[in-house]
Design a protein around this motif. Structure first.
Motif, PDB file in Angstrom:
ATOM      1  N   ILE A 102      -8.588  -1.670   6.388  1.00 11.05           N
ATOM      2  CA  ILE A 102      -8.055  -0.473   7.055  1.00 11.05           C
ATOM      3  C   ILE A 102      -6.612  -0.699   7.470  1.00 11.05           C
ATOM      4  N   ALA A 103      -6.337  -1.847   8.095  1.00  9.58           N
ATOM      5  CA  ALA A 103      -4.979  -2.137   8.553  1.00  9.58           C
ATOM      6  C   ALA A 103      -3.997  -2.186   7.383  1.00  9.58           C
ATOM      7  N   THR A 104      -4.376  -2.862   6.311  1.00  7.44           N
ATOM      8  CA  THR A 104      -3.497  -2.968   5.146  1.00  7.44           C
ATOM      9  C   THR A 104      -3.264  -1.611   4.508  1.00  7.44           C
ATOM     10  N   SER A 105      -4.319  -0.830   4.360  1.00  9.31           N
ATOM     11  CA  SER A 105      -4.197   0.478   3.723  1.00  9.31           C
ATOM     12  C   SER A 105      -3.387   1.449   4.570  1.00  9.31           C
ATOM     13  N   CYS A 106      -3.493   1.357   5.878  1.00 13.85           N
ATOM     14  CA  CYS A 106      -2.724   2.252   6.758  1.00 13.85           C
ATOM     15  C   CYS A 106      -1.266   1.832   6.863  1.00 13.85           C
ATOM     16  N   PHE A 107      -1.015   0.528   6.797  1.00 15.30           N
ATOM     17  CA  PHE A 107       0.342   0.029   6.975  1.00 15.30           C
ATOM     18  C   PHE A 107       1.234   0.363   5.784  1.00 15.30           C
ATOM     19  N   CYS A 108       0.754   0.080   4.572  1.00 20.79           N
ATOM     20  CA  CYS A 108       1.548   0.382   3.372  1.00 20.79           C
ATOM     21  C   CYS A 108       0.604   0.689   2.214  1.00 20.79           C
ATOM     22  N   VAL A 109       0.258   1.958   2.069  1.00 19.54           N
ATOM     23  CA  VAL A 109      -0.724   2.340   1.057  1.00 19.54           C
ATOM     24  C   VAL A 109      -0.189   2.091  -0.358  1.00 19.54           C
ATOM     25  N   TRP A 110       1.108   2.233  -0.591  1.00 10.63           N
ATOM     26  CA  TRP A 110       1.663   1.958  -1.919  1.00 10.63           C
ATOM     27  C   TRP A 110       1.474   0.490  -2.280  1.00 10.63           C
ATOM     28  N   CYS A 111       1.780  -0.388  -1.328  1.00 11.17           N
ATOM     29  CA  CYS A 111       1.625  -1.820  -1.594  1.00 11.17           C
ATOM     30  C   CYS A 111       0.166  -2.187  -1.808  1.00 11.17           C
ATOM     31  N   THR A 112      -0.734  -1.505  -1.103  1.00 12.60           N
ATOM     32  CA  THR A 112      -2.164  -1.745  -1.266  1.00 12.60           C
ATOM     33  C   THR A 112      -2.615  -1.391  -2.674  1.00 12.60           C
ATOM     34  N   TRP A 113      -2.180  -0.218  -3.175  1.00  6.79           N
ATOM     35  CA  TRP A 113      -2.548   0.184  -4.535  1.00  6.79           C
ATOM     36  C   TRP A 113      -1.966  -0.791  -5.558  1.00  6.79           C
ATOM     37  N   CYS A 114      -0.737  -1.248  -5.338  1.00 10.18           N
ATOM     38  CA  CYS A 114      -0.125  -2.213  -6.261  1.00 10.18           C
ATOM     39  C   CYS A 114      -0.901  -3.526  -6.273  1.00 10.18           C
ATOM     40  N   GLN A 115      -1.314  -4.000  -5.086  1.00 12.00           N
ATOM     41  CA  GLN A 115      -2.086  -5.245  -5.019  1.00 12.00           C
ATOM     42  C   GLN A 115      -3.420  -5.095  -5.749  1.00 12.00           C
ATOM     43  N   MET A 116      -4.089  -3.970  -5.548  1.00  9.89           N
ATOM     44  CA  MET A 116      -5.369  -3.753  -6.224  1.00  9.89           C
ATOM     45  C   MET A 116      -5.177  -3.691  -7.734  1.00  9.89           C
TER      46      MET A 116
END
Length: 142
Positions: free
Chosen positions: A92-106
């Motif tokens: 939740i924290a990662t997705s809320c902080f920077c959703v673009w970076c989260t999608w790139c990491q996934m």
């Protein structure tokens, strides 16, 4: 039951230089990247559109939504499928902080897992054969 070995994410959230093509894709068209991540993971490609549409719809009814539900769900699903360390709170924290970076990491993680698939070996004991004359005797008492 044997415990599963937990691993780390292959790349960090901000490791954009690991795969510049992924980060350029995410920067210029994050909804397209998100939809392709959902598809590669085996979910409906339109699932990430919930992250775009749901805040506007819910806010119109007076319900604020700050967490991207599809990003959190897919991140948690990837973590569970590939036995990656973490927790729902971190997702939740990662997705809320920077959703673009989260999608790139996934996206980078799914590319890595496709190149290096995880092999699961199911070790079962060999079957036990009993000689025909040595059948167990059952006594029924009334």
């Amino acid at each position: 039951m044997a415990s599963l070995q937990l691993t780390e994410w292959n790349t960090g959230v901000f490791d954009c230089f690991e795969s510049t093509s992924t980060c350029c894709y995410g920067f210029w068209c994050c909804p397209c990247l998100a939809c392709s991540v959902a598809g590669k993971f085996g979910e409906n490609r339109c699932l990430p559109l919930c992250d775009i549409c749901s805040p506007a719809i819910l806010t119109s009814f007076g319900i604020p939504l700050f967490a991207p539900p599809a990003a959190i769900a897919l991140r948690s699903g990837i973590r569970n499928r590939y036995h990656i360390k973490g927790s729902m709170c971190k997702d939740i924290a990662t997705s809320c902080f920077c959703v673009w970076c989260t999608w790139c990491q996934m996206h980078r993680e799914l590319k890595y897992r496709k190149k290096n698939p995880t092999v699961v070996v199911n070790m079962q004991p060999p079957p036990v054969m009993m000689a025909p004359g040595n059948q167990p005797q059952f006594i029924i008492q009334h």
